[in-house]
Design an enzyme around this catalytic site. Sequence first.
Site, PDB file in Angstrom:
ATOM      1  N   GLY A   1       0.832  -1.202   0.000  1.00 64.35           N
ATOM      2  CA  GLY A   1       0.000   0.000   0.000  1.00 64.35           C
ATOM      3  C   GLY A   1       0.859   1.242   0.000  1.00 64.35           C
TER       4      GLY A   1
ATOM      5  CB  THR B   1       0.324 -11.077   6.559  1.00 62.89           C
ATOM      6  OG1 THR B   1       1.606 -10.457   6.671  1.00 62.89           O
ATOM      7  CG2 THR B   1      -0.734 -10.013   6.326  1.00 62.89           C
TER       8      THR B   1
ATOM      9  CE1 TYR C   1      -3.765 -13.151  -1.042  1.00 64.76           C
ATOM     10  CE2 TYR C   1      -4.867 -14.631  -2.569  1.00 64.76           C
ATOM     11  CZ  TYR C   1      -4.817 -13.421  -1.899  1.00 64.76           C
ATOM     12  OH  TYR C   1      -5.816 -12.497  -2.083  1.00 64.76           O
TER      13      TYR C   1
ATOM     14  CB  THR D   1     -11.436  -6.511  -7.210  1.00 65.24           C
ATOM     15  OG1 THR D   1     -12.351  -7.497  -6.740  1.00 65.24           O
ATOM     16  CG2 THR D   1     -12.081  -5.142  -7.118  1.00 65.24           C
TER      17      THR D   1
HETATM   18  P1  NAD Z   1      -3.109  -4.534  -1.872  1.00 65.62           P
HETATM   19  O1  NAD Z   1      -1.827  -5.292  -1.896  1.00 65.62           O
HETATM   20  O2  NAD Z   1      -3.240  -3.316  -2.715  1.00 65.62           O
HETATM   21  O3  NAD Z   1      -3.510  -4.133  -0.382  1.00 65.62           O
HETATM   22  C1  NAD Z   1      -3.121  -4.866   0.746  1.00 65.62           C
HETATM   23  C2  NAD Z   1      -2.746  -3.872   1.844  1.00 65.62           C
HETATM   24  O4  NAD Z   1      -2.379  -4.601   3.023  1.00 65.62           O
HETATM   25  C3  NAD Z   1      -1.545  -3.006   1.468  1.00 65.62           C
HETATM   26  O5  NAD Z   1      -1.824  -1.668   1.793  1.00 65.62           O
HETATM   27  C4  NAD Z   1      -0.413  -3.568   2.301  1.00 65.62           C
HETATM   28  O6  NAD Z   1       0.601  -2.625   2.570  1.00 65.62           O
HETATM   29  C5  NAD Z   1      -1.165  -4.024   3.542  1.00 65.62           C
HETATM   30  N1  NAD Z   1      -0.470  -5.069   4.283  1.00 65.62           N
HETATM   31  C6  NAD Z   1       0.116  -6.194   3.799  1.00 65.62           C
HETATM   32  N2  NAD Z   1       0.660  -6.905   4.794  1.00 65.62           N
HETATM   33  C7  NAD Z   1       0.404  -6.223   5.946  1.00 65.62           C
HETATM   34  C8  NAD Z   1       0.724  -6.438   7.305  1.00 65.62           C
HETATM   35  N3  NAD Z   1       1.403  -7.522   7.707  1.00 65.62           N
HETATM   36  N4  NAD Z   1       0.308  -5.532   8.227  1.00 65.62           N
HETATM   37  C9  NAD Z   1      -0.378  -4.428   7.841  1.00 65.62           C
HETATM   38  N5  NAD Z   1      -0.701  -4.156   6.556  1.00 65.62           N
HETATM   39  C10 NAD Z   1      -0.304  -5.052   5.629  1.00 65.62           C
HETATM   40  O7  NAD Z   1      -4.250  -5.608  -2.250  1.00 65.62           O
HETATM   41  P2  NAD Z   1      -5.823  -5.393  -2.463  1.00 65.62           P
HETATM   42  O8  NAD Z   1      -6.147  -5.815  -3.830  1.00 65.62           O
HETATM   43  O9  NAD Z   1      -6.243  -4.057  -1.993  1.00 65.62           O
HETATM   44  O10 NAD Z   1      -6.398  -6.503  -1.477  1.00 65.62           O
HETATM   45  C11 NAD Z   1      -6.986  -6.183  -0.226  1.00 65.62           C
HETATM   46  C12 NAD Z   1      -7.502  -7.454   0.416  1.00 65.62           C
HETATM   47  O11 NAD Z   1      -8.504  -8.050  -0.403  1.00 65.62           O
HETATM   48  C13 NAD Z   1      -6.425  -8.516   0.627  1.00 65.62           C
HETATM   49  O12 NAD Z   1      -6.640  -9.168   1.856  1.00 65.62           O
HETATM   50  C14 NAD Z   1      -6.653  -9.476  -0.499  1.00 65.62           C
HETATM   51  O13 NAD Z   1      -6.236 -10.779  -0.195  1.00 65.62           O
HETATM   52  C15 NAD Z   1      -8.167  -9.392  -0.679  1.00 65.62           C
HETATM   53  N6  NAD Z   1      -8.554  -9.762  -2.054  1.00 65.62           N
HETATM   54  C16 NAD Z   1      -8.350  -8.885  -3.080  1.00 65.62           C
HETATM   55  C17 NAD Z   1      -8.678  -9.272  -4.378  1.00 65.62           C
HETATM   56  C18 NAD Z   1      -8.485  -8.352  -5.548  1.00 65.62           C
HETATM   57  O14 NAD Z   1      -8.689  -8.788  -6.679  1.00 65.62           O
HETATM   58  N7  NAD Z   1      -8.141  -7.098  -5.372  1.00 65.62           N
HETATM   59  C19 NAD Z   1      -9.206 -10.546  -4.618  1.00 65.62           C
HETATM   60  C20 NAD Z   1      -9.368 -11.405  -3.539  1.00 65.62           C
HETATM   61  C21 NAD Z   1      -9.059 -10.995  -2.251  1.00 65.62           C
END
Ligand code: NAD
Length: 313
Positions: free
Chosen positions: A37, A91, A144, A174
């Site tokens: 992020g 995580t 994951y 997404t």
């Molecule tokens: P992203 O990588 O943009 O966001 C994840 C965020 O979590 C980041 O800001 C990162 O810095 C933070 N993070 C990671 N490890 C961390 C930790 N140990 N402590 C604190 N913060 C931490 O991904 P996203 O697409 O925004 O996904 C958000 C959530 O939705 C995730 O859990 C992901 O598994 C889930 N998800 C997303 C999708 C998609 O297509 N976008 C699909 C399925 C699930």
Amino acid sequence: MKRILVTGGAGFVGSHLCERLLNEGNEVICLDNFFTGQKRNVIHLLGNPYFELVRHDVINPFVVEVDEIYNLACPASPIHYQYNGIKTVKTSVMGAINMLGLAKRIRAKVLQASTSEVYGDPNVHPQTESYWGHVNPIGIRSCYDEGKRVAETLFMNYHNQNGVRIKIIRIFNTYGPHMHPNDGRVVSNFIVQALKGENITVYGKGDQTRSFQYVDDLINGMTRMMATGDDFTGPVNIGNPGEFTILELAQKVITLIGSKSKIVYEPLPSDDPLQRQPDITLAKSKLNWEPKIPLEQGLVRTIEYFDQLLKES
Ligand code: NAD
Ligand code: UDP
């Protein structure tokens, strides 16, 4: 006014969620370790007195008084979650334990951002919530997939043993503004490549499918899920059933941008799921929700975002 904690709030999805929750009149605490992020995603929210940004890693306990917790912290792009697989498992698993422990102590409602990856490379199509999945426990995606599966297990156990009010959503692919240009996922890769006139990297033959959901639809589904009664825990699929091959996606992006980029074929990573499409019958009936934004419309908005971003950099 509710006070709401969003872990992973500075990421792609989390930043949209923080903005929505603030717009709905809530106080938001955004917690992030900034692994994938960035502050840039929430910089426009920093002036809002009801918004707080905290640097913290969810593998360590965090104490705060809130009404609701959205647990999103976890890298979501294969290249980022595979960079340090041990950390990815920590995580998901320790993050879930810490957020569930907090929810238990302060009696908050807690929502887990789970994933279609719990279905692995599915042999049931489209995927319903009752399908248990087909996951390789020792492959490159397992840190994951299995991390998220254990997180679901923990959520159900805290609910059954301790009465914690839980919600589990399984998010399908997404896309949208605030994805990192080097995120590595397919939509941002193709758009950035096409805008720069670079080769479009299709892995394998490009006949694998995904179903792409625009981020606003996800945020609607997510907040509706949080608002359901305590008897509905999920898991519930949140995704757009419109299914496309990766090659179709590449061609759409090239056409929409009017790019001169050429498609090149690169090796397919191991365990890459062949097909993926959500069955959203449950979300329709329980949340009265379905996605509204078709792929082309969402792509146009995302292209505008990246176009602007690349011009600024
Ligand atoms: P992203 O990588 O943009 O966001 C994840 C965020 O979590 C980041 O800001 C990162 O810095 C933070 N993070 C990671 N490890 C961390 C930790 N140990 N402590 C604190 N913060 C931490 O991904 P996203 O697409 O925004 O996904 C958000 C959530 O939705 C995730 O859990 C992901 O598994 C889930 N998800 C997303 C999708 C998609 O297509 N976008 C699909 C399925 C699930
Ligand atoms: N993909 C691709 N080129 C890229 C990035 C990804 O062909 O530059 C493919 C990838 O192999 C997968 C699909 O696009 O089949 C979706 O990949 P992504 O990493 O976005 O998400 P996931 O595989 O986790 O669904």
